[in-house]
Write a protein that holds these residues in place. Sequence first.
Motif, short mmCIF file in Angstrom:
data_model
loop_
_atom_site.label_atom_id
_atom_site.label_comp_id
_atom_site.label_asym_id
_atom_site.label_seq_id
_atom_site.Cartn_x
_atom_site.Cartn_y
_atom_site.Cartn_z
N GLY A 1 1.86 27.20 -46.30
CA GLY A 1 1.02 28.01 -45.42
C GLY A 1 1.24 27.66 -43.95
O GLY A 1 1.31 28.54 -43.09
N GLU A 2 1.32 26.36 -43.67
CA GLU A 2 1.55 25.93 -42.28
C GLU A 2 2.91 26.39 -41.77
O GLU A 2 3.05 26.83 -40.62
CB GLU A 2 1.43 24.40 -42.18
CG GLU A 2 0.00 23.90 -42.32
CD GLU A 2 -0.09 22.39 -42.43
OE1 GLU A 2 0.96 21.71 -42.48
OE2 GLU A 2 -1.23 21.88 -42.46
N ARG A 3 3.89 26.31 -42.65
CA ARG A 3 5.24 26.77 -42.25
C ARG A 3 5.23 28.27 -41.99
O ARG A 3 5.85 28.74 -41.02
CB ARG A 3 6.24 26.42 -43.35
CG ARG A 3 7.66 26.86 -43.04
CD ARG A 3 8.68 26.05 -43.82
NE ARG A 3 10.01 26.62 -43.78
CZ ARG A 3 10.82 26.58 -42.73
NH1 ARG A 3 10.43 25.98 -41.63
NH2 ARG A 3 12.02 27.12 -42.77
N MET A 4 4.55 29.04 -42.83
CA MET A 4 4.47 30.49 -42.62
C MET A 4 3.76 30.81 -41.31
O MET A 4 4.19 31.71 -40.57
CB MET A 4 3.72 31.16 -43.79
CG MET A 4 4.52 31.18 -45.09
SD MET A 4 6.02 32.14 -44.96
CE MET A 4 5.36 33.77 -44.89
N GLN A 5 2.70 30.07 -40.97
CA GLN A 5 2.00 30.29 -39.71
C GLN A 5 2.90 29.98 -38.52
O GLN A 5 2.93 30.72 -37.53
CB GLN A 5 0.74 29.42 -39.63
CG GLN A 5 -0.46 30.05 -40.28
CD GLN A 5 -1.70 29.22 -40.04
OE1 GLN A 5 -1.64 27.99 -39.99
NE2 GLN A 5 -2.83 29.89 -39.91
N LYS B 1 7.87 34.24 -34.31
CA LYS B 1 8.31 35.65 -34.27
C LYS B 1 7.46 36.46 -33.30
O LYS B 1 7.97 37.35 -32.61
CB LYS B 1 8.27 36.28 -35.67
CG LYS B 1 9.33 35.75 -36.60
CD LYS B 1 10.69 36.07 -36.05
CE LYS B 1 11.78 35.45 -36.88
NZ LYS B 1 13.10 35.64 -36.29
N GLU B 2 6.16 36.19 -33.23
CA GLU B 2 5.30 36.89 -32.28
C GLU B 2 5.73 36.60 -30.85
O GLU B 2 5.78 37.50 -30.00
CB GLU B 2 3.84 36.49 -32.47
CG GLU B 2 3.14 37.23 -33.57
CD GLU B 2 3.08 38.74 -33.34
OE1 GLU B 2 2.83 39.17 -32.19
OE2 GLU B 2 3.30 39.47 -34.31
N ASP B 3 6.05 35.34 -30.57
CA ASP B 3 6.53 34.98 -29.22
C ASP B 3 7.82 35.71 -28.90
O ASP B 3 8.01 36.19 -27.78
CB ASP B 3 6.75 33.46 -29.11
CG ASP B 3 5.44 32.68 -29.14
OD1 ASP B 3 4.37 33.28 -28.94
OD2 ASP B 3 5.50 31.45 -29.38
N GLU B 4 8.70 35.77 -29.88
CA GLU B 4 9.98 36.45 -29.66
C GLU B 4 9.76 37.95 -29.41
O GLU B 4 10.38 38.54 -28.51
CB GLU B 4 10.90 36.24 -30.86
CG GLU B 4 12.28 36.81 -30.67
CD GLU B 4 13.21 36.59 -31.85
OE1 GLU B 4 14.40 36.89 -31.71
OE2 GLU B 4 12.74 36.13 -32.92
N LEU B 5 8.87 38.56 -30.18
CA LEU B 5 8.58 39.98 -29.98
C LEU B 5 7.98 40.24 -28.60
O LEU B 5 8.33 41.22 -27.93
CB LEU B 5 7.63 40.49 -31.06
CG LEU B 5 8.26 40.79 -32.42
CD1 LEU B 5 7.19 41.10 -33.45
CD2 LEU B 5 9.23 41.94 -32.31
N THR B 6 7.09 39.36 -28.17
CA THR B 6 6.50 39.52 -26.84
C THR B 6 7.57 39.41 -25.77
O THR B 6 7.61 40.23 -24.83
CB THR B 6 5.42 38.44 -26.61
OG1 THR B 6 4.45 38.53 -27.66
CG2 THR B 6 4.74 38.61 -25.28
N ARG B 7 8.46 38.44 -25.91
CA ARG B 7 9.55 38.26 -24.94
C ARG B 7 10.45 39.49 -24.91
O ARG B 7 10.84 39.98 -23.85
CB ARG B 7 10.36 37.01 -25.30
CG ARG B 7 11.47 36.70 -24.31
CD ARG B 7 12.25 35.46 -24.71
NE ARG B 7 12.82 35.53 -26.04
CZ ARG B 7 13.96 36.17 -26.36
NH1 ARG B 7 14.65 36.77 -25.42
NH2 ARG B 7 14.41 36.18 -27.59
#
Length: 80
Positions: free
Chosen positions: A14-18, A24-30
């Motif tokens: 679970g921690e790895r998935m988070q 991925k969210e950071d990459e999408l924002t960038r």
Amino acid sequence: MDMTALETARRSFGERMQKLAATKEDELTRLRVQVKTLSAAPPPPPKKIVVDDTEPPAKPVKKKTTKPKPPAAATTAPPQ
């Protein structure tokens, strides 16, 4: 396998998935910011490529002129 090992594996998964989701969210924002900045700037004007496919006018064909040969000098002796 006992319950603690299963619980530990589930928690680490679970921690790895988070962590992956946050990355991925950071990459999408960038990438969204990058797309906005690139689309805000006007694109460079396209290069003009001129293709001249017209054929040049045909040159007139020159005929070979043969110079008339001067008449051969009479080499025969005059009749006697």
